[in-house]
Design a protein around this motif. Sequence first.
Motif, mmCIF file in Angstrom:
data_model
loop_
_atom_site.group_PDB
_atom_site.id
_atom_site.type_symbol
_atom_site.label_atom_id
_atom_site.label_comp_id
_atom_site.label_asym_id
_atom_site.label_seq_id
_atom_site.Cartn_x
_atom_site.Cartn_y
_atom_site.Cartn_z
ATOM 1 N N ILE A 125 -8.828 3.490 -5.645
ATOM 2 C CA ILE A 125 -8.199 2.977 -4.496
ATOM 3 C C ILE A 125 -7.276 1.650 -5.123
ATOM 4 O O ILE A 125 -6.123 1.395 -4.710
ATOM 5 C CB ILE A 125 -8.900 2.568 -3.329
ATOM 6 C CG1 ILE A 125 -9.554 3.892 -2.662
ATOM 7 C CG2 ILE A 125 -8.284 1.701 -2.372
ATOM 8 C CD1 ILE A 125 -10.462 3.756 -1.651
ATOM 9 N N ILE A 129 -3.561 2.335 -4.881
ATOM 10 C CA ILE A 129 -3.040 1.960 -3.550
ATOM 11 C C ILE A 129 -2.813 0.366 -3.512
ATOM 12 O O ILE A 129 -1.741 -0.227 -3.507
ATOM 13 C CB ILE A 129 -3.911 2.270 -2.296
ATOM 14 C CG1 ILE A 129 -3.874 3.677 -2.465
ATOM 15 C CG2 ILE A 129 -3.304 1.784 -1.225
ATOM 16 C CD1 ILE A 129 -4.839 4.384 -1.341
ATOM 17 N N TYR A 159 1.125 8.250 -3.485
ATOM 18 C CA TYR A 159 1.148 7.503 -2.329
ATOM 19 C C TYR A 159 2.287 6.742 -2.236
ATOM 20 O O TYR A 159 2.795 6.494 -1.314
ATOM 21 C CB TYR A 159 0.022 6.594 -2.239
ATOM 22 C CG TYR A 159 -1.487 7.646 -2.384
ATOM 23 C CD1 TYR A 159 -1.797 8.291 -1.119
ATOM 24 C CD2 TYR A 159 -2.208 7.481 -3.619
ATOM 25 C CE1 TYR A 159 -3.101 8.939 -1.203
ATOM 26 C CE2 TYR A 159 -3.445 8.408 -3.432
ATOM 27 C CZ TYR A 159 -3.798 9.079 -2.230
ATOM 28 O OH TYR A 159 -4.698 9.907 -2.027
#
Length: 406
Positions: A125, A129, A159
């Motif tokens: 993550i 992100i 993403y």
Amino acid sequence: MRYQKRTIIIVFLLEALLAVGSNLLILYAERESEDLGYRVDLGRVRQSLAEGKVPDAASFTYVTEIQIYDPERIVNENYTVYPHRDGTLYRIIYKEGQTHFWPILMINGTWLLVMILTAGIMIYIYRKIVRPFRTVSEFPVELSKGNLSLPVKEEKDKYFGRFLWGMDMLREKLEADKNDRLAMEQEKKTLILTMSHDIKTPLSAIKLYNRALSENLYDSEEKKKEAYAGIDRNLKELEKYIEEIQNTAREDFMSLSVSDGEWYLSEVMDSLEKLYREKTAERRTRFTVEAYQNCLIRGDRERGLEVLQNLMENALKYGDGRSIRISFADEEDCRLVTVENSGCTLPERELPNIFDSFYRGSNSKDQKGSGLGLYICRRLMQAMDGEVFAEVRDDSFAVTAVFRKR
């Protein structure tokens, strides 16, 4: 970053606490199981002795030996003494259950895997992100400050890759628009200065003619007629300059580029309905999309959606809020999409002007706006070889976009 570290520490502490709690529960359960096992065996031995029987120790799990009690014999193992029915005392030697560590090992292994998995997910993550987001978190602020020269680093990330690409495209578009606007402002300033200089010549001539006539400097009617003719000629020249200024003011002041492509009508209508179904429901406006036959449309899909969005916004803004209806029709090689709202308050005499730039109808006094919505619609539709027109139908107002079918 400090908040993220604190969150990670809290997550691992919670997992550690859960792991410790699980170990304690398993140890407690093991202890309860062990106590229950040897106590059950001792209870069975006592029951047998009370019935007058001497049971065999081999038939029990925890009882190792059953013997007549001898007080002089020293026994270093766990034992208890029970009486036989005939009064003889028996020593029952037993062992307590052993703790099984495999459940503890299994649960601790499971928690270790959970922690490793948690760490992996958090690292993923962070890399995929959080870190890319931190890279662009200040970018919108810089854009709002007018810093359009700051490039966005390209990320091959599923993403944020497309998001960053879109942000960079937005930056480039804003920068190009800014440069175009500055260039246009420069051109307009140059034009105004040039025309101001050119206007002075006929204006000075008119002043001279007017002064001469007012002071009766001309002694013949022929010269007076020449003076009047000179005034008329210079006035026409002034009108020409004024017309040029008006035409320049009406020229394209915004970039409305349109790409040549094709798209299915259902794609745009699905997007439009998704955008306005909830919005109209909140306003308690009956929103109806009539049935239509899907077809391939020629032009720019995003611009086509933009046109229909503008028509919907006008219907919401200037209608009475009772109903909005989208209908369809075919004419030669065109598909006509009509957005009609109830409660028309626009005089029919104003229809020819509503597509002019900065024009606002008499029904727009209480509504905010720039008067560019329908103007942009017409410009975009004409750029896609289409058209847009409006009409008043009884108590409703309808605007129709004419799209070319592929």
